[in-house]
Design an enzyme around this catalytic site. Structure first.
Site, PDB file in Angstrom:
ATOM      1  N   LYS A   1       0.827  -1.226   0.000  1.00 22.34           N
ATOM      2  CA  LYS A   1       0.000   0.000   0.000  1.00 22.34           C
ATOM      3  C   LYS A   1       0.855   1.268   0.000  1.00 22.34           C
ATOM      4  CE  LYS A   1      -2.299  -0.822   3.767  1.00 22.34           C
ATOM      5  NZ  LYS A   1      -1.859  -2.148   4.178  1.00 22.34           N
TER       6      LYS A   1
ATOM      7  N   ARG B   1      -1.385  -9.056  12.693  1.00 21.51           N
ATOM      8  CA  ARG B   1      -1.935  -7.993  11.839  1.00 21.51           C
ATOM      9  C   ARG B   1      -2.709  -8.577  10.659  1.00 21.51           C
ATOM     10  NH1 ARG B   1       3.474  -5.411  10.767  1.00 21.51           N
ATOM     11  NH2 ARG B   1       2.489  -4.172   9.157  1.00 21.51           N
TER      12      ARG B   1
ATOM     13  N   ARG C   1     -10.367   1.163   7.981  1.00 17.44           N
ATOM     14  CA  ARG C   1      -9.960  -0.226   8.215  1.00 17.44           C
ATOM     15  C   ARG C   1     -11.043  -1.029   8.907  1.00 17.44           C
ATOM     16  NH1 ARG C   1      -4.201   0.708   8.168  1.00 17.44           N
ATOM     17  NH2 ARG C   1      -2.949  -1.152   8.485  1.00 17.44           N
TER      18      ARG C   1
ATOM     19  N   ARG D   1      10.987  -1.709  11.926  1.00 15.10           N
ATOM     20  CA  ARG D   1       9.698  -1.277  12.477  1.00 15.10           C
ATOM     21  C   ARG D   1       9.275  -2.208  13.596  1.00 15.10           C
ATOM     22  NH1 ARG D   1       4.972   0.423   8.272  1.00 15.10           N
ATOM     23  NH2 ARG D   1       3.715  -0.890   9.645  1.00 15.10           N
TER      24      ARG D   1
HETATM   25  P1  B4P Z   1       3.237  -1.919   2.585  1.00 15.50           P
HETATM   26  O1  B4P Z   1       2.131  -2.884   2.436  1.00 15.50           O
HETATM   27  O2  B4P Z   1       3.258  -0.761   1.643  1.00 15.50           O
HETATM   28  O3  B4P Z   1       3.265  -1.531   4.117  1.00 15.50           O
HETATM   29  P2  B4P Z   1       2.472  -0.409   4.876  1.00 15.50           P
HETATM   30  O4  B4P Z   1       1.925   0.617   3.926  1.00 15.50           O
HETATM   31  O5  B4P Z   1       3.405   0.065   5.896  1.00 15.50           O
HETATM   32  O6  B4P Z   1       1.177  -1.103   5.437  1.00 15.50           O
HETATM   33  P3  B4P Z   1       0.855  -1.704   6.859  1.00 15.50           P
HETATM   34  O7  B4P Z   1      -0.543  -2.211   6.763  1.00 15.50           O
HETATM   35  O8  B4P Z   1       1.925  -2.665   7.233  1.00 15.50           O
HETATM   36  O9  B4P Z   1       0.957  -0.512   7.900  1.00 15.50           O
HETATM   37  P4  B4P Z   1       0.155   0.831   8.199  1.00 15.50           P
HETATM   38  O10 B4P Z   1       1.193   1.881   8.203  1.00 15.50           O
HETATM   39  O11 B4P Z   1      -1.020   1.066   7.292  1.00 15.50           O
HETATM   40  O12 B4P Z   1       4.673  -2.541   2.280  1.00 15.50           O
HETATM   41  C1  B4P Z   1       5.245  -3.587   3.001  1.00 15.50           C
HETATM   42  C2  B4P Z   1       6.639  -3.955   2.494  1.00 15.50           C
HETATM   43  O13 B4P Z   1       6.576  -4.631   1.244  1.00 15.50           O
HETATM   44  C3  B4P Z   1       7.578  -2.790   2.267  1.00 15.50           C
HETATM   45  O14 B4P Z   1       8.807  -3.068   2.883  1.00 15.50           O
HETATM   46  C4  B4P Z   1       7.766  -2.694   0.764  1.00 15.50           C
HETATM   47  O15 B4P Z   1       9.051  -2.269   0.397  1.00 15.50           O
HETATM   48  C5  B4P Z   1       7.529  -4.115   0.332  1.00 15.50           C
HETATM   49  N1  B4P Z   1       6.931  -4.206  -1.000  1.00 15.50           N
HETATM   50  C6  B4P Z   1       5.902  -3.447  -1.488  1.00 15.50           C
HETATM   51  N2  B4P Z   1       5.587  -3.809  -2.734  1.00 15.50           N
HETATM   52  C7  B4P Z   1       6.432  -4.850  -3.071  1.00 15.50           C
HETATM   53  C8  B4P Z   1       6.593  -5.672  -4.249  1.00 15.50           C
HETATM   54  N3  B4P Z   1       5.815  -5.520  -5.342  1.00 15.50           N
HETATM   55  N4  B4P Z   1       7.527  -6.641  -4.188  1.00 15.50           N
HETATM   56  C9  B4P Z   1       8.297  -6.804  -3.103  1.00 15.50           C
HETATM   57  N5  B4P Z   1       8.210  -6.063  -1.976  1.00 15.50           N
HETATM   58  C10 B4P Z   1       7.281  -5.097  -1.967  1.00 15.50           C
HETATM   59  O16 B4P Z   1      -0.426   0.593   9.672  1.00 15.50           O
HETATM   60  C11 B4P Z   1       0.403   0.316  10.789  1.00 15.50           C
HETATM   61  C12 B4P Z   1      -0.420   0.217  12.076  1.00 15.50           C
HETATM   62  O17 B4P Z   1      -1.058   1.495  12.376  1.00 15.50           O
HETATM   63  C13 B4P Z   1      -1.590  -0.766  12.072  1.00 15.50           C
HETATM   64  O18 B4P Z   1      -1.179  -2.091  12.391  1.00 15.50           O
HETATM   65  C14 B4P Z   1      -2.509  -0.152  13.169  1.00 15.50           C
HETATM   66  O19 B4P Z   1      -2.008  -0.474  14.460  1.00 15.50           O
HETATM   67  C15 B4P Z   1      -2.348   1.328  12.965  1.00 15.50           C
HETATM   68  N6  B4P Z   1      -3.378   1.867  12.062  1.00 15.50           N
HETATM   69  C16 B4P Z   1      -3.136   2.402  10.823  1.00 15.50           C
HETATM   70  N7  B4P Z   1      -4.302   2.791  10.248  1.00 15.50           N
HETATM   71  C17 B4P Z   1      -5.291   2.492  11.138  1.00 15.50           C
HETATM   72  C18 B4P Z   1      -6.704   2.631  11.098  1.00 15.50           C
HETATM   73  N8  B4P Z   1      -7.331   3.155  10.051  1.00 15.50           N
HETATM   74  N9  B4P Z   1      -7.421   2.218  12.176  1.00 15.50           N
HETATM   75  C19 B4P Z   1      -6.808   1.709  13.241  1.00 15.50           C
HETATM   76  N10 B4P Z   1      -5.473   1.534  13.336  1.00 15.50           N
HETATM   77  C20 B4P Z   1      -4.711   1.912  12.292  1.00 15.50           C
END
Ligand code: B4P
Length: 197
Positions: A19, A150, A94, A139
Site C-alpha cells: 500500500k 496484523r 480499516r 519497524r
Molecule cells: P506496505 O504494504 O506498503 O506496508 P504499509 O503501507 O506500511 O502497510 P501496513 O498495513 O503494514 O501498515 P500501516 O502503516 O497502514 O509494504 C510492506 C513492504 O513490502 C515494504 O517493505 C515494501 O518495500 C515491500 N513491498 C511493497 N511492494 C512490493 C513488491 N511488489 N515486491 C516486493 N516487496 C514489496 O499501519 C500500521 C499500524 O497502524 C496498524 O497495524 C494499526 O495499528 C495502525 N493503524 C493504521 N491505520 C489504522 C486505522 N485506520 N485504524 C486503526 N489503526 C490503524
C-alpha cells in the site's frame, strides 16, 4: 505522467501488500495529498506527542487504534485546504465503523469517493516482505508474531469492507504480486479505466 484533477481515492489491502509503496506513486501521478494513518501514528510516536503515547503500545502489538480516535484524526485532516482537489487515503478506513465515519465527513461536504484500490497479495508473500522490511527499517510491528496478528486483524475487521465497496461500484482490485513497477503499471491501467467511467 503527472496530472491534476479532483479525485478522491482509497487504497486498502493486507499489511505488506504494498500500500505505502504504491501510494507514493499514486499521489505523484494524480497530484493529490497522501493521508496515511499509519504514518500519522508513527510520526506522533517518534515525536513523543500525547497521541503517540496513547497509540504506541497498540501499534507495537499489531492491534488497531480505537475507531473514535482514528476517525477524529482523519476528519480533522480532511478539513485542511489541501484536500480541495482530492486526496489518497492509505490504510483508512480499516473497519466498518470507520467507513461510516468517513461517509459522514464526505457527505457533509457533498464529496464522494471515486475509487477504492484493493491491493491483493497472499499471506505467505506479505509475511516474507514484512520480515525483509524488518531487517532494513526495524519497524517495531514487523516481528513475525505481530505480522501474523496484523493479518488476522485484517481478515476479521478490514476484509468485510471489500464487499461494501464492491456494492458501491467503486472497487478496483489489483494483483499485488510481481515487481513494484509491474504492480504500478497494472494499478494505473485499472485505476485510469475506473476514473474514466
Ligand atoms: P506496505 O504494504 O506498503 O506496508 P504499509 O503501507 O506500511 O502497510 P501496513 O498495513 O503494514 O501498515 P500501516 O502503516 O497502514 O509494504 C510492506 C513492504 O513490502 C515494504 O517493505 C515494501 O518495500 C515491500 N513491498 C511493497 N511492494 C512490493 C513488491 N511488489 N515486491 C516486493 N516487496 C514489496 O499501519 C500500521 C499500524 O497502524 C496498524 O497495524 C494499526 O495499528 C495502525 N493503524 C493504521 N491505520 C489504522 C486505522 N485506520 N485504524 C486503526 N489503526 C490503524
Amino acid at each position: 505522467m503527472t496530472e491534476t484533477r479532483q479525485i478522491r481515492l482509497l487504497i486498502i489491502g493486507p499489511p505488506g501488500a504494498g500500500k505505502g509503496t504504491q501510494a507514493a506513486r499514486i499521489v505523484e501521478r494524480y497530484g493529490v495529498p497522501w493521508i496515511s494513518t499509519g504514518d500519522i501514528f508513527r510520526a506522533n510516536i517518534k515525536a513523543g506527542t500525547q497521541l503517540g503515547q496513547r497509540v504506541s503500545a497498540l501499534i507495537e502489538a499489531g492491534k488497531l487504534v480505537p475507531d473514535d480516535l482514528t476517525n477524529e484524526i482523519v476528519a480533522d485532516r480532511l478539513r485542511r485546504d489541501d484536500v480541495e482537489n482530492g486526496f489518497l487515503l492509505d490504510g483508512y478506513p480499516r473497519t466498518v465503523d470507520q467507513v461510516h465515519a468517513l461517509d459522514g465527513v464526505l457527505q457533509s461536504d457533498a464529496r464522494a469517493l471515486d475509487a477504492v484500490v484493493l491491493l491483493e497479495a497472499d499471506t505467505d508473500v506479505v509475511v516474507e516482505r514484512l520480515l525483509k522490511r524488518a531487517e532494513t527499517e526495524g519497524r517495531v510491528d514487523d516481528t513475525e508474531s505481530v505480522i501474523r496478528h496484523r493479518q488476522e486483524v485484517y481478515a476479521a475487521q478490514t476484509k468485510p469492507l471489500i464487499e461494501l465497496f464492491e456494492t458501491r461500484g467503486i472497487l478496483v482490485p489489483v494483483d499485488g504480486l510481481g515487481t513494484v513497477d509491474e504492480v504500478s503499471e497494472r494499478l494505473f491501467s485499472a485505476l485510469d479505466a475506473k476514473l474514466a467511467d
